[in-house]
Design a protein around this motif. Structure first.
Motif: not given
Length: 87
Positions: A36-47, A59-72
Motif C-alpha cells: 500500500r505504501d509503495q502504491a502511494v509513493k510511486e503513484r501507481l495502482i498495482p495490478e 505487479r507495479f508496471s512502469y512506462r518503460d516496460g519494466s515492472g516489479v512483482l511483489l509477493t506477500c
C-alpha cells in the motif's frame, strides 16, 4: 534497473546490481502495508494477480516496460520482490 523500480527494491533491501529477485522476512500485515505504501509513493495502482487470506501478489508496471512483482506470503512470513527489465 530504472529509477522507480530501483526505489522499490532499495526500500526493501540493499539490492545488488543485476540481481533480479530479493526476499526479506516480513510478517503478512507489514508486507501488505508495504505494498500500500509503495502504491502511494510511486503513484501507481498495482495490478492484483492473487489476493487471498494467505497470499498477495501484485505487479507495479512502469512506462518503460519494466515492472516489479511483489509477493506477500503469510505461510512463509516473507516478502519477495522480482524485477523485470524493460521490454
Amino acid at each position: 534497473m530504472n529509477k522507480p523500480a530501483f526505489a522499490v527494491c532499495a526500500l526493501l533491501i540493499a539490492c545488488s546490481a543485476g540481481a533480479q529477485t530479493h526476499t526479506k522476512a516480513m510478517d503478512f500485515d507489514t508486507c501488505l502495508k508495504f505494498i500500500r505504501d509503495q502504491a502511494v509513493k510511486e503513484r501507481l495502482i498495482p495490478e492484483n494477480i492473487v489476493e487471498t487470506n494467505i497470499l498477495r501478489v501484485v505487479r507495479f508496471s512502469y512506462r518503460d516496460g519494466s515492472g516489479v512483482l511483489l509477493t506477500c506470503s503469510k505461510l512463509d512470513n516473507k516478502l519477495t520482490l522480482q524485477y523485470s527489465a524493460p521490454r
